[in-house]
Design a protein around this motif. Structure first.
Motif, PDB file in Angstrom:
ATOM      1  N   LEU B 158       0.837  -1.205   0.000  1.00 38.96           N
ATOM      2  CA  LEU B 158       0.000   0.000   0.000  1.00 38.96           C
ATOM      3  C   LEU B 158       0.867   1.248   0.000  1.00 38.96           C
ATOM      4  O   LEU B 158       0.560   2.233  -0.681  1.00 38.96           O
ATOM      5  N   SER B 159       1.978   1.168   0.764  1.00 38.32           N
ATOM      6  CA  SER B 159       2.838   2.350   0.797  1.00 38.32           C
ATOM      7  C   SER B 159       3.482   2.571  -0.575  1.00 38.32           C
ATOM      8  O   SER B 159       3.583   3.699  -1.054  1.00 38.32           O
ATOM      9  N   ASP B 160       3.884   1.490  -1.259  1.00 39.19           N
ATOM     10  CA  ASP B 160       4.480   1.653  -2.581  1.00 39.19           C
ATOM     11  C   ASP B 160       3.489   2.213  -3.585  1.00 39.19           C
ATOM     12  O   ASP B 160       3.849   2.986  -4.462  1.00 39.19           O
ATOM     13  N   ILE B 161       2.236   1.787  -3.455  1.00 39.46           N
ATOM     14  CA  ILE B 161       1.236   2.272  -4.410  1.00 39.46           C
ATOM     15  C   ILE B 161       0.982   3.755  -4.179  1.00 39.46           C
ATOM     16  O   ILE B 161       0.956   4.551  -5.110  1.00 39.46           O
ATOM     17  N   SER B 162       0.804   4.129  -2.912  1.00 37.43           N
ATOM     18  CA  SER B 162       0.345   5.500  -2.670  1.00 37.43           C
ATOM     19  C   SER B 162       1.451   6.529  -2.744  1.00 37.43           C
ATOM     20  O   SER B 162       1.170   7.713  -2.605  1.00 37.43           O
ATOM     21  N   LYS B 163       2.709   6.092  -2.953  1.00 35.04           N
ATOM     22  CA  LYS B 163       3.747   7.117  -2.859  1.00 35.04           C
ATOM     23  C   LYS B 163       3.868   7.982  -4.096  1.00 35.04           C
ATOM     24  O   LYS B 163       4.544   8.998  -4.068  1.00 35.04           O
ATOM     25  N   PRO B 166      -1.116  11.981  -5.773  1.00 35.93           N
ATOM     26  CA  PRO B 166      -2.230  12.139  -4.837  1.00 35.93           C
ATOM     27  C   PRO B 166      -3.446  11.300  -5.204  1.00 35.93           C
ATOM     28  O   PRO B 166      -4.162  10.817  -4.320  1.00 35.93           O
ATOM     29  N   GLU B 167      -3.679  11.078  -6.505  1.00 35.01           N
ATOM     30  CA  GLU B 167      -4.873  10.312  -6.870  1.00 35.01           C
ATOM     31  C   GLU B 167      -4.757   8.877  -6.399  1.00 35.01           C
ATOM     32  O   GLU B 167      -5.716   8.288  -5.886  1.00 35.01           O
ATOM     33  N   LEU B 168      -3.545   8.320  -6.548  1.00 37.50           N
ATOM     34  CA  LEU B 168      -3.353   6.948  -6.084  1.00 37.50           C
ATOM     35  C   LEU B 168      -3.543   6.873  -4.573  1.00 37.50           C
ATOM     36  O   LEU B 168      -4.180   5.947  -4.068  1.00 37.50           O
ATOM     37  N   ALA B 169      -2.984   7.874  -3.879  1.00 35.68           N
ATOM     38  CA  ALA B 169      -3.138   7.874  -2.424  1.00 35.68           C
ATOM     39  C   ALA B 169      -4.619   7.979  -2.058  1.00 35.68           C
ATOM     40  O   ALA B 169      -5.101   7.329  -1.124  1.00 35.68           O
ATOM     41  N   GLN B 170      -5.342   8.797  -2.829  1.00 39.70           N
ATOM     42  CA  GLN B 170      -6.778   8.952  -2.562  1.00 39.70           C
ATOM     43  C   GLN B 170      -7.506   7.639  -2.765  1.00 39.70           C
ATOM     44  O   GLN B 170      -8.396   7.284  -1.986  1.00 39.70           O
ATOM     45  N   THR B 171      -7.091   6.912  -3.804  1.00 42.56           N
ATOM     46  CA  THR B 171      -7.730   5.611  -4.043  1.00 42.56           C
ATOM     47  C   THR B 171      -7.512   4.686  -2.863  1.00 42.56           C
ATOM     48  O   THR B 171      -8.438   3.999  -2.414  1.00 42.56           O
ATOM     49  N   VAL B 172      -6.257   4.702  -2.377  1.00 39.68           N
ATOM     50  CA  VAL B 172      -5.962   3.816  -1.240  1.00 39.68           C
ATOM     51  C   VAL B 172      -6.796   4.214  -0.027  1.00 39.68           C
ATOM     52  O   VAL B 172      -7.339   3.368   0.691  1.00 39.68           O
ATOM     53  N   ILE B 203       0.955   8.245   2.302  1.00 43.40           N
ATOM     54  CA  ILE B 203      -0.390   8.762   2.036  1.00 43.40           C
ATOM     55  C   ILE B 203      -0.453  10.241   2.364  1.00 43.40           C
ATOM     56  O   ILE B 203      -0.966  11.050   1.591  1.00 43.40           O
ATOM     57  N   SER B 204       0.075  10.603   3.525  1.00 45.70           N
ATOM     58  CA  SER B 204      -0.172  11.971   3.980  1.00 45.70           C
ATOM     59  C   SER B 204       0.704  13.005   3.307  1.00 45.70           C
ATOM     60  O   SER B 204       0.476  14.185   3.475  1.00 45.70           O
ATOM     61  N   LYS B 205       1.712  12.548   2.535  1.00 42.28           N
ATOM     62  CA  LYS B 205       2.640  13.571   2.052  1.00 42.28           C
ATOM     63  C   LYS B 205       2.081  14.382   0.897  1.00 42.28           C
ATOM     64  O   LYS B 205       2.629  15.412   0.539  1.00 42.28           O
ATOM     65  N   HIS B 206       0.978  13.901   0.259  1.00 39.69           N
ATOM     66  CA  HIS B 206       0.604  14.557  -0.983  1.00 39.69           C
ATOM     67  C   HIS B 206      -0.175  15.837  -0.795  1.00 39.69           C
ATOM     68  O   HIS B 206       0.073  16.807  -1.498  1.00 39.69           O
ATOM     69  N   SER B 207      -1.192  15.848   0.059  1.00 36.51           N
ATOM     70  CA  SER B 207      -2.027  17.047   0.120  1.00 36.51           C
ATOM     71  C   SER B 207      -2.581  17.233   1.515  1.00 36.51           C
ATOM     72  O   SER B 207      -2.522  16.344   2.357  1.00 36.51           O
ATOM     73  N   GLU B 244       5.835  14.939   7.357  1.00 40.02           N
ATOM     74  CA  GLU B 244       4.969  15.113   6.195  1.00 40.02           C
ATOM     75  C   GLU B 244       3.649  15.760   6.578  1.00 40.02           C
ATOM     76  O   GLU B 244       3.077  16.544   5.824  1.00 40.02           O
ATOM     77  N   VAL B 245       3.159  15.424   7.780  1.00 32.27           N
ATOM     78  CA  VAL B 245       1.890  16.026   8.195  1.00 32.27           C
ATOM     79  C   VAL B 245       2.078  17.511   8.484  1.00 32.27           C
ATOM     80  O   VAL B 245       1.275  18.344   8.078  1.00 32.27           O
ATOM     81  N   VAL B 246       3.172  17.827   9.168  1.00 33.00           N
ATOM     82  CA  VAL B 246       3.390  19.197   9.617  1.00 33.00           C
ATOM     83  C   VAL B 246       3.644  20.148   8.455  1.00 33.00           C
ATOM     84  O   VAL B 246       3.369  21.340   8.522  1.00 33.00           O
ATOM     85  N   LYS B 247       4.105  19.576   7.359  1.00 32.49           N
ATOM     86  CA  LYS B 247       4.524  20.403   6.232  1.00 32.49           C
ATOM     87  C   LYS B 247       3.408  21.253   5.656  1.00 32.49           C
ATOM     88  O   LYS B 247       3.636  22.300   5.088  1.00 32.49           O
TER      89      LYS B 247
END
Lengths: 327, 474
Positions: B158-163, B166-172, B203-207, B244-247
């Protein structure tokens, strides 16, 4: 006639006079006309001028009055406006003061609250400290758990090793590897081995030995060389003369599988039972009765030491003694 | 006759192919053979061999008995490069692997998930093809299985897919992965925790919205207990997640600060060494960058001494660059912040890094920016004085500017300036007339009586002696 002449002469003189007067008059007429015109024009001018100046003055008066009136009205208006502006300025200034005070208050209390920020920072420091302590505690707990697990693992490994090395237990004859005579106290391994072996008083020797014979890998007792010889000296079992302590647990008489060594004991006691030449059909019951009678004998035993090789012969007659119950 | 002969030839080929499949699958069953297979593949004609393997494995995957082995082979193939993974995708390997994911046997599922992870790792298009095959709900379901190894692999996939995007992360996230991952944070298994935190990070790094969703799963107070885990990669992944969250926004940063996250990260920085410090340092920088109250929070939690320690202990340039950047972010808000930075004696160190010829370009640029931004707010004069002596002219400009701002108003500072030799040094600075530096120097000189300025100007003693030469006693 004279008079006529005189009148005629007078008449001529008169005519001449008249003529001269008329000529003079004619000559003077223009001039007099002009003079008269001038006088008249001058007078008319004066009249007009007087009239104009009269008009002028009156007009000035009117205009004066009118202008005074409008000016006063304007001034009144201006005064009103100035008054109004002064009032408005005053109000505005007061309003600015109010707004300034309010905004200062509002900003200082709700937006850039210094004391709230200070409290927040102090609270943050405290929270940090709290979090640090909690995390420390948690880490401690986890560490202790892990240490505990490690210790248990280690201990089980040692016990397993002791189990495998049970034969290194020290005997009375020969101190074991872990029980050097130069040590003030036995090594922990020695203690573990003893635990493994369930080190007890040596009264249990025989049963243990028999258990060995039956191949059960029970820990050897200290009289290892004795048990070696035991298969050869069946009858020298110093069983009955060696009093054996009773087992603590209630010995349930056998179900399908008897206690280890029991079958051998039975065989030794009631050899007749095992002999296939017995014919009495009551033999089985009699043999069982014999066994039950044997138990009190066992119970009557007193504690004695293990080295009863010499007594083996003296105990021999015991089975024979019990054999009296036969027939 | 000949037709039968021909057919026979083809049948032979098919049988040989099946045999090859089975042999390779058997070999691949044992992990050490995977390496050997890979090495063999390198020497042979790679593309042909691997595409053959891939096709063959796909074929086998559909059958029953060799699924696990075939999935192993596919995993080995896909690990190498994006082209090979593309080859696997092209022969519908992904569909076959997804079918394997629906099996009951956890070993098969694990092998299939691992292969999918290897495929998805390379780039976004491959991840998209994995997602299109419907792998994600099955992976989320396998997260719930009791076997640890399967959970680990599912989290890592899951981590490899979502990295990637953002759309992939959203799907996950749409399949509800976050809740399950959040539950697994408290599990005792170390490797599982590593993968879970890595997945949440990706997941959280994108948006902002994704990061907010991760925060809403309320992992934070619990995740901080994992910061004391004995395994350093778990700790590193937790701190990366926090970074990544704080960013994204100040509010998210505020949430983490309120949970006491700063303290935990500062302790973490104190305990670990080397490359793993980098996410912690960057996290502090990101928090401080948002607003001055957050920067003050970092200062109050004693972040600045810790960063100073990091700067002095670490030897790698990129870590030093990150530390310098963080310090700049903390110090550039107000004079209070600048004072906190300067009292930790950081400015001379940063200056040294800037001037050091062996620092990398990146380090030098960052040091310069940090110095400039901190200096522009620094009003604490005793700490500025050492910089007067050592700084190059472009930094000196800012230092002198600060002096010229503060000195006109503070008489004690003026006295101190004179007695500590600062005035002397300022006189010795050569500046072009009309440049800002000269203006600042003039402003400083204007704060002092003329005699003092003359006294400290260079060459004054010589000038006095010359006057002595011309003097005639009366």
């Amino acid at each position: 006639m004279a008079e006529l002449l005189k009148i005629k002469r007078e008449f001529e003189e008169f005519q001449k006079e008249y003529y001269y007067t008329n000529r003079e008059a004619d000559e003077n007429r223009e001039k007099e006309n002009q003079a008269v015109t001038q006088i008249q024009s001058w007078f008319r001018g004066c009249k007009v001028r007087a009239y104009l100046s009269h008009l002028h003055k009156k007009a000035i008066i009117i205009q004066k009055i009118w202008r005074g009136f409008t000016a006063r009205a304007r001034v009144r208006q201006m005064v009103k406006a100035a008054y109004f502006i002064m009032k408005m300025n005053f109000y505005e200034e007061m309003a600015v003061r109010i707004q300034r005070t309010w905004r200062g208050f509002f900003v200082r209390k709700y937006i850039h609250n210094f004391y709230a920020r200070k409290k927040y920072m102090e609270g943050l420091v405290m929270k940090n400290e709290l979090v640090r302590r909690e995390l420390d505690q948690l880490e401690d707990l986890q560490k202790r758990e892990r240490d505990c697990l490690d210790m248990v693992k280690e201990h089980t490994a040692k016990v397993y090793q002791a189990h495998r090395l049970h034969h290194l237990l020290s005997t009375k004859q020969c101190p074991g590897v872990f029980n050097s005579p130069f040590r003030p106290a036995p090594h922990e391994m020695e203690l573990l081995l003893r635990q493994q072996v369930k080190y007890q008083a040596p009264t249990r020797l025989a049963s243990r030995g028999k258990a060995c014979l039956l191949g059960i890998p029970s820990s050897t007792s200290s009289s290892f060389p004795v048990t070696l010889g035991s298969p050869l000296i069946k009858t020298s079992r110093t069983y009955s003369s060696r009093p054996i302590l009773p087992p603590i647990a209630n010995k349930t008489q056998q179900g399908l599988y008897g206690e280890a060594g029991e079958a051998w004991e039975q065989r030794l006691h009631c050899r007749e039972l095992m002999l296939c030449l017995q014919t009495s059909y009551m033999h089985l019951e009699e043999a069982q009765n014999q066994l039950r009678e044997l138990e009190p004998v066992r119970l009557r035993g007193t504690g004695s030491t293990l080295h009863h090789l010499s007594q083996s012969s003296s105990s021999f007659p015991h089975p024979a003694h019990t054999g009296k119950s036969f027939r | 006759m000949s037709q039968r002969h021909v057919v026979q030839v083809f049948e032979q080929y098919q049988k040989a192919r099946m045999q090859f499949v089975q042999t390779v699958a058997d070999l691949a069953n044992r992990p050490q053979n995977i390496e050997l297979l890979q090495n063999a593949g390198k020497t042979a004609d790679i593309c042909f061999l691997y595409s053959l393997l891939a096709r063959v494995s796909v074929y086998v995957c559909v059958q029953r008995f060799y699924k696990k082995a075939a999935a192993f082979v596919l995993r080995a193939v896909a690990k190498h490069s994006p082209e090979l993974s593309q080859a696997v995708v092209a022969c519908r390997g992904v569909d076959a692997l997804v079918l394997c994911l629906e099996e009951f046997d956890p070993g098969v599922k694990e092998a299939a998930a691992w292969a999918l992870g290897n495929i998805a790792r390379h780039n976004a298009a491959l991840s998209q093809s994995v997602v299109d095959a419907g792998a994600v709900p099955l992976l989320v379901l396998s997260l719930l299985e009791p076997e640890m190894a399967l959970k680990r692999i599912a989290a890592s996939t899951l981590s490899d897919i979502s990295k990637h995007t953002p759309e992939l992360a959203q799907t996950v996230v749409d399949t509800g992965a976050i809740a399950h991952l959040a539950q697994m944070i408290l599990s005792p298994d170390t490797k599982l925790k590593r993968q879970v935190f890595a997945a949440l990070t990706q997941i959280s790094k994108h948006s902002v919205s994704l990061a907010e969703m991760v925060i809403e799963a309320e992992i934070f107070p619990a995740a901080m207990s994992c910061l004391r885990d004995p395994d350093e990669y778990v700790k590193k992944n937790v701190v990366t997640l926090m970074r990544e969250v704080v960013k994204h926004t100040p509010e998210l940063a505020q949430v983490i600060v309120n949970c006491g996250g700063l303290e935990a990260v500062i302790d973490y920085l104190g305990n670990c060494h080397g490359n793993v410090r980098l996410p912690g340092i960057m996290m502090l920088g990101y928090v401080a960058a948002h607003s001055e109250s957050l920067a003050m929070a970092v200062i109050v939690s004693k972040g600045v001494p810790q960063l100073a320690l990091c700067l002095s202990e670490e030897s790698e340039d990129h870590i030093k660059a990150a530390t310098v950047w963080s310090v700049g972010q903390i110090g550039h808000h107000t004079p209070e912040h600048a004072k906190a930075v300067t009292t930790a004696n950081l400015l001379p160190k940063i200056l040294e890094l800037y001037m050091n010829a062996s620092s990398s370009e990146d380090l030098q640029t960052k040091s310069k920016k940090a110095l400039k931004s901190v200096l522009q707010k620094c009003t604490y004069l005793p700490s500025l004085e050492p910089l007067l002596y050592e700084a190059p002219s472009n930094i000196l400009k800012h230092v002198v500017c600060q002096f010229s701002k503060v000195l006109p108003h503070d008489s004690k500072a003026r006295r101190l300036f004179v007695t500590s030799g600062g005035l002397k040094k300022v006189q010795e600075i050569e500046a072009e007339p009309g440049s800002p530096l000269q203006e600042y120097i003039n402003a400083i000189n204007g704060c002092f009586p003329e005699e003092i300025v003359r006294y400290y100007s260079p060459g004054y003693s010589e000038a006095l002696l010359e006057r002595l030469d011309d003097y005639q006693p009366a």
